[in-house]
Design an enzyme around this catalytic site. Structure first.
Site, PDB file in Angstrom:
ATOM      1  N   TYR A  84       0.864  -1.187   0.000  1.00  0.00           N
ATOM      2  CA  TYR A  84       0.000   0.000   0.000  1.00  0.00           C
ATOM      3  C   TYR A  84       0.895   1.229   0.000  1.00  0.00           C
ATOM      4  CZ  TYR A  84      -3.437   3.435   1.606  1.00  0.00           C
ATOM      5  OH  TYR A  84      -4.249   4.543   1.715  1.00  0.00           O
ATOM      6  N   ASP A 123       9.486   3.091   0.057  1.00  0.00           N
ATOM      7  CA  ASP A 123       8.373   3.751   0.747  1.00  0.00           C
ATOM      8  C   ASP A 123       8.512   3.499   2.245  1.00  0.00           C
ATOM      9  OD1 ASP A 123       6.070   4.729   1.782  1.00  0.00           O
ATOM     10  OD2 ASP A 123       4.711   3.610   0.469  1.00  0.00           O
ATOM     11  N   LYS A 140       3.837   9.500   8.717  1.00  0.00           N
ATOM     12  CA  LYS A 140       3.557   8.913  10.043  1.00  0.00           C
ATOM     13  C   LYS A 140       4.497   9.373  11.162  1.00  0.00           C
ATOM     14  CE  LYS A 140       1.178   4.996   8.005  1.00  0.00           C
ATOM     15  NZ  LYS A 140      -0.212   4.813   8.299  1.00  0.00           N
TER      16      LYS A 140
HETATM   17  C1  LIG Z   1       3.634   2.170   3.223  1.00  0.00           C
HETATM   18  C2  LIG Z   1       2.645   3.299   3.148  1.00  0.00           C
HETATM   19  N1  LIG Z   1       2.800   4.248   2.214  1.00  0.00           N
HETATM   20  C3  LIG Z   1       1.957   5.294   2.127  1.00  0.00           C
HETATM   21  C4  LIG Z   1       0.881   5.412   2.975  1.00  0.00           C
HETATM   22  C5  LIG Z   1      -0.060   6.573   2.870  1.00  0.00           C
HETATM   23  O1  LIG Z   1       0.119   7.430   3.944  1.00  0.00           O
HETATM   24  P1  LIG Z   1      -1.077   8.414   4.421  1.00  0.00           P
HETATM   25  O2  LIG Z   1      -2.109   7.552   5.065  1.00  0.00           O
HETATM   26  O3  LIG Z   1      -0.404   9.356   5.361  1.00  0.00           O
HETATM   27  O4  LIG Z   1      -1.571   9.087   3.186  1.00  0.00           O
HETATM   28  C6  LIG Z   1       0.687   4.452   3.955  1.00  0.00           C
HETATM   29  C7  LIG Z   1      -0.454   4.547   4.903  1.00  0.00           C
HETATM   30  O5  LIG Z   1      -0.764   3.692   5.671  1.00  0.00           O
HETATM   31  C8  LIG Z   1       1.569   3.360   4.037  1.00  0.00           C
HETATM   32  O6  LIG Z   1       1.383   2.380   4.938  1.00  0.00           O
END
Ligand SMILES: Cc1ncc(COP(=O)(O)O)c(C=O)c1O
Length: 447
Positions: free
Chosen positions: A149, A252, A280
């Site tokens: 994700y 990521d 986060k």
């Molecule tokens: C690995 C990863 N990338 C990107 C995101 C997206 O972040 P946000 O929820 O702050 O948009 C998340 C969200 O859980 C994530 O787990």
């Protein structure tokens, strides 16, 4: 004996009310009835490692705002910085000293950050990283892995949810499941899909598509199918293959950044990503996203540069958030990263002792992860290595039942098996003891 939090009449009443103005009473499906049977626990207050719901029930929080709260709730230093900054004016959408102060600390902690650009969420960061990669390589397609994700931007919304194991197709040509309606099919023509943790399948797929790729994007530890660790050397091989085909390697680190080490998983695993994305834990509870990388790529955002990459945002570099980031990173970097040692000690103890609880109750369950993040899978297999294992072997219904049992005993966690347990700097061994006592009771009921 664990604490009983079974009375949640106020939460239920509020949930009824919230549904009249909000869709499903919440602002993201992962918070509502889709995962909390009988409706969500409505939280009202947090302090340290604890939260309180509308009925006044107290819980130890192991979800920690999906990992955003690395310093726990209402950390005194963060409260002080926020109060002071708000009183001075929270945001100007103009140049401020706060944004460079945050960026300098970021640079000191993340080795690959020759420069950093702040946005407002992890989704915005991954969106920007892809745009930069496409501009830098002059290519459009990119490769993502099943079950990863990267936020809710259109092209990332492919095969991010679990599906029946018999529908997944061959590893060299995985079945493709859009995660959302409303995304034009053509968007996914630019997405190459591969199974994770499998070098052979990746190589087969790259033979066909490698030269078309702007980037390969990966989570370093799969955090959206629970907590799935990379096989030894796997991430370096993905990085090498990306480079072999002239594609960028995007790491990521929205979940793992500032959590596994001051420099995230890239430091922990010795990786050199071309671009990495953060969110986060960086913001200690405040909305933020960031892209870090070399000047040669990030400078494409310079106004008027040839082939300029556009990135706007009223709230980019939000002054309040920047001040929080500076305070947060100072806390994390202090005493040679002593807080990381504390997080690892608490997290590793929780993992080892949970394994012990399941063993004693003869329940087929494994606990994956280490230090700051872990997940429990009810399975008779000894490991979950990828999305396919998760779809095939993880008993997510049993997990949900287990977590609902914990919720009734003063442990706050999401019942979704796709997420993960978080240990913050606020957690202590007594929080682990509370978890173990509750887990012991729930296991006795389940066995
Ligand atoms: C690995 C990863 N990338 C990107 C995101 C997206 O972040 P946000 O929820 O702050 O948009 C998340 C969200 O859980 C994530 O787990």
């Amino acid at each position: 004996m664990s604490v009983s939090t079974k009375t949640r009449t106020q939460s239920q009443a509020w949930y009824e009310r919230a549904q009249r103005s909000l869709v499903e009473g919440v602002n993201s499906p992962s918070r509502g009835a889709a995962v909390y049977s009988g409706g969500p626990v409505v939280l009202e207050r947090g302090q340290g490692s604890h939260v309180w719901d509308l009925d006044g029930n107290q819980y130890v929080d192991f979800m920690m705002s999906f990992g955003a709260l690395i310093q726990g709730h209402a950390h005194p230093k963060i409260v002080e910085v926020v109060s002071q900054t708000v009183a001075e004016g929270s945001h100007f959408a103009a140049a401020t000293s706060a944004e460079a102060e945050a960026a300098e600390r970021f640079q000191r902690m993340v080795p690959s950050a020759e420069a950093v650009r702040f946005a407002n969420s992890g989704s915005e960061a991954t969106m920007l990283a892809l745009r930069l990669a496409r501009a830098h390589t002059g290519r459009t397609k990119f490769l993502k892995f099943e079950g990863h994700y990267h936020g809710w931007y259109d092209p990332y919304c492919l095969s991010g949810h679990s599906h029946p194991a018999d529908q997944l197709g061959p590893r060299e040509n995985p079945a493709r499941f859009p995660d959302s309606a409303g995304i034009p099919e053509a968007v996914f023509d630019d997405v190459v899909l591969a199974p994770w943790n499998d070098v052979e399948a990746l190589e087969a797929i790259l033979q066909h598509h490698g030269r078309e790729l702007a980037a390969i994007i990966t989570e370093p530890i799969m955090a959206n199918m629970g907590c799935i660790l990379p096989r030894e050397g796997y991430l370096q091989r993905v990085c090498d293959r990306a480079h072999q085909y002239g594609a960028l390697f995007i790491l990521d680190e929205v979940v793992t950044g500032f959590r596994y080490a001051p420099g995230g998983c890239q430091q922990r695993f010795g990786l050199k990503p071309d671009l990495s994305t953060f969110g986060k834990a960086l913001g200690a509870g405040f909305p933020v996203g960031a892209v870090a990388g070399p000047r040669a790529i990030l400078n494409r955002m310079r106004w008027g540069s040839e082939g300029m990459v556009l990135h706007y945002g009223t709230f980019n570099g939000h002054r309040l958030t920047m001040r929080v980031i500076a305070a947060n990173l100072d806390l994390l970097a202090a005493n040679d990263g002593a807080l990381y040692k504390q997080i690892y000690a608490v997290g590793d103890a929780a993992i080892a002792q949970l394994r012990d609880v399941f063993r004693r109750h003869k329940i087929a369950a494994i606990v994956q992860g280490f230090g700051p993040m872990f997940q429990i899978y009810f399975t008779s297999h000894d490991a979950i290595h990828d999305y396919r294992d998760y779809c095939r072997y993880a008993d997510t219904t049993k997990y949900s039942r287990f977590v609902h049992g914990l919720l009734d005993r003063g442990i706050y966690m999401t019942p979704s098996n796709g997420l993960h347990w978080i240990v913050s700097t606020a957690h202590r061994m007594e929080d682990v003891e509370a978890l173990l006592s509750a887990a012991d009771e729930v296991c006795a009921e389940m066995a």
